[in-house]
Design an enzyme around this catalytic site. Sequence first.
Site, short mmCIF file in Angstrom:
data_model
loop_
_atom_site.label_atom_id
_atom_site.label_comp_id
_atom_site.label_asym_id
_atom_site.label_seq_id
_atom_site.Cartn_x
_atom_site.Cartn_y
_atom_site.Cartn_z
CD GLU A 246 4.28 -73.96 62.85
OE1 GLU A 246 5.21 -74.69 62.45
OE2 GLU A 246 3.12 -74.05 62.42
CB CYS A 280 12.84 -74.34 62.80
SG CYS A 280 11.99 -73.47 61.47
P1 NAD Z 1 12.45 -70.69 73.09
O1 NAD Z 1 11.49 -71.80 73.27
O2 NAD Z 1 13.57 -70.58 74.03
O3 NAD Z 1 11.72 -69.28 73.13
C1 NAD Z 1 10.69 -68.95 72.22
C2 NAD Z 1 9.80 -67.88 72.82
O4 NAD Z 1 9.09 -68.42 73.93
C3 NAD Z 1 10.58 -66.67 73.35
O5 NAD Z 1 9.86 -65.51 73.00
C4 NAD Z 1 10.57 -66.90 74.86
O6 NAD Z 1 10.67 -65.71 75.61
C5 NAD Z 1 9.19 -67.53 75.04
N1 NAD Z 1 9.04 -68.33 76.27
C6 NAD Z 1 9.98 -68.97 76.98
N2 NAD Z 1 9.42 -69.60 78.03
C7 NAD Z 1 8.09 -69.37 77.98
C8 NAD Z 1 6.97 -69.77 78.77
N3 NAD Z 1 7.11 -70.57 79.83
N4 NAD Z 1 5.74 -69.36 78.40
C9 NAD Z 1 5.57 -68.57 77.31
N5 NAD Z 1 6.59 -68.15 76.53
C10 NAD Z 1 7.84 -68.55 76.85
O7 NAD Z 1 12.96 -70.82 71.58
P2 NAD Z 1 14.06 -69.95 70.84
O8 NAD Z 1 15.39 -70.36 71.37
O9 NAD Z 1 13.68 -68.52 70.86
O10 NAD Z 1 13.91 -70.44 69.34
C11 NAD Z 1 14.62 -71.52 68.81
C12 NAD Z 1 13.71 -72.70 68.62
O11 NAD Z 1 12.63 -72.32 67.79
C13 NAD Z 1 14.37 -73.87 67.92
O12 NAD Z 1 13.99 -75.06 68.56
C14 NAD Z 1 13.76 -73.82 66.52
O13 NAD Z 1 13.74 -75.05 65.85
C15 NAD Z 1 12.40 -73.31 66.81
N6 NAD Z 1 11.80 -72.70 65.63
C16 NAD Z 1 10.77 -73.35 65.03
C17 NAD Z 1 10.21 -72.82 63.88
C18 NAD Z 1 9.05 -73.51 63.20
O14 NAD Z 1 8.41 -72.86 62.39
N7 NAD Z 1 8.76 -74.75 63.49
C19 NAD Z 1 10.69 -71.63 63.36
C20 NAD Z 1 11.74 -70.99 64.00
C21 NAD Z 1 12.29 -71.54 65.15
#
Ligand code: NAD
Length: 503
Positions: A246, A280
């Site tokens: 997502e 998002c």
């Molecule tokens: P992010 O990608 O920076 O981090 C998300 C999660 O992934 C965190 O827990 C982080 O620690 C983890 N992570 C980072 N690198 C990783 C790796 N290499 N392997 C495994 N895990 C890893 O995102 P964010 O800044 O926390 O969230 C914002 C983003 O989320 C925005 O792009 C937003 O649109 C999206 N979002 C999408 C939805 C949806 O339902 N489509 C909902 C909410 C947020």
Amino acid sequence: MTTTETNPAAAPDTALKAVDPATGEVIATYTIDDEDAVRAAVAKARGAAATWGALSYDDRRKHLLRWSSRLVADADEFTKLIHKENGKPVDDAFLELMLALEHIAWAAKNAKKILSPKKISPGAMMANFTARLEQRPLGVVGVIGPWNYPVYTPNGSIAYALAAGNTVVFKPSEYSTGIGNFLAAAFKKANPELPEGVFETINGYGATGAALVRSGVDKIAFTGSTATGKRIMADAAATLTPVLLECGGKDAVIVAADADIKAAADAVAWGATANSGQTCAGVERVYVDRSVRDEFVAEVKRILKDVKPGSDGKASYGPMTMPSQIDIVRRHIDAAIASGGTAVLGGPESVKGPFIEPVVFVDVDESSEAVAEETFGPTLTIRTVNGVDEAVELANNSKYGLSSAVYSKNHGLEIARRLRVGATSVNSVLAFAAIAGLPFGGVGDSGIGRIHGEPGLREFSRPHSIAVQKFTIPGMALMSYARTDSTMGLLRKMVPFLHGRHK
Ligand code: NAD
């Protein structure tokens, strides 16, 4: 797994410090879980999977609903923590919790109907068989969450995975560690008789998430940025671990000539700036028909000029949760101006530390990163179009395809059907996210798979097909070396009758 401390000075450099985004104050520290700790948590969840998976749907429903009641009982404490760690106003935190509770209830109450074994017609050629489709839990699901809706968003995977009979290991975002741990602790508090490991959390940064991807879980359910989603999918390929992704969005709203302009402006103003635009499926782009453009822009400006971020009870929305996002928003504001856009409200001066006031642009070039990339801030671009066809073409001209909205009194559904997205609200914004039975997820760079609703339960189960031979038909042994010429003769007559009569 977790130690919570309130003395930041005592924290080793390897500890994760939870910070109040409004003040920068360290509010807690957590031990970072390394590869071994992650594997231990997954082993614990694996140990509990047989017990939890063997419970009846009714029993799991009881445990999930008890969890909800615990969260309701602790709502004051929980929403204050969400406000402190994430920055959003307490009322917004309560709304988020309420939506998460709706989803827990839906998953708990519908899993039995959706996932119970179903009889399948065996077809004429296999009439001596009965066929069944049974859904099995996957085992252990690893959930990796973001910080923007730190309860609602990961819960869309957690509650549905649990309802489908899986155990869960959850890594909350490093910006919402306390919130994630509170969620799991409430489950344990509500269900003390369950074995350890039904719902575990692990804490840390990306490296902890990456260790979870490598840990041998049966599925990874990720919510976060597209860039991280792609990395996770590549890492998961090594073990063929299935992924649900997502990811980000750049959602468009179409305001047609026959729209209720006041309603559209009200919804767009809120959808673009609520939660500091860190949604998002928030509104980032608007395509408005030329005939109603001036009225619409004036109304959006009128509403947003009084909308202010802050950290007190009167604030419309809070600070940016993640400091690095402030630079991205600032860069997009600069890019919008550089590509010919006009700021009709706010501008570069609207970025005031972690608090960003609403910024509204008109006529930014479509190739600008302010239009093409996810901004994730309280900004909005409004483009004038000559009718619905142009609006649909521009709305669809994005690598993302998460959700969208349409304002039109007479053609809303028709326009909605033309959009390349996972969800659309007609004469509203974001409504689909509050209807638990509707699946949520995107196309293109917005991700793979669906949370919520019936598809959201199926994501966390594995179809198991069972064919049972009830009796043999003399002379009809098809899958045997005892097959005879007369059997083949009969088949050559049956096949044209069954499949060869359509002209
Ligand atoms: P992010 O990608 O920076 O981090 C998300 C999660 O992934 C965190 O827990 C982080 O620690 C983890 N992570 C980072 N690198 C990783 C790796 N290499 N392997 C495994 N895990 C890893 O995102 P964010 O800044 O926390 O969230 C914002 C983003 O989320 C925005 O792009 C937003 O649109 C999206 N979002 C999408 C939805 C949806 O339902 N489509 C909902 C909410 C947020």
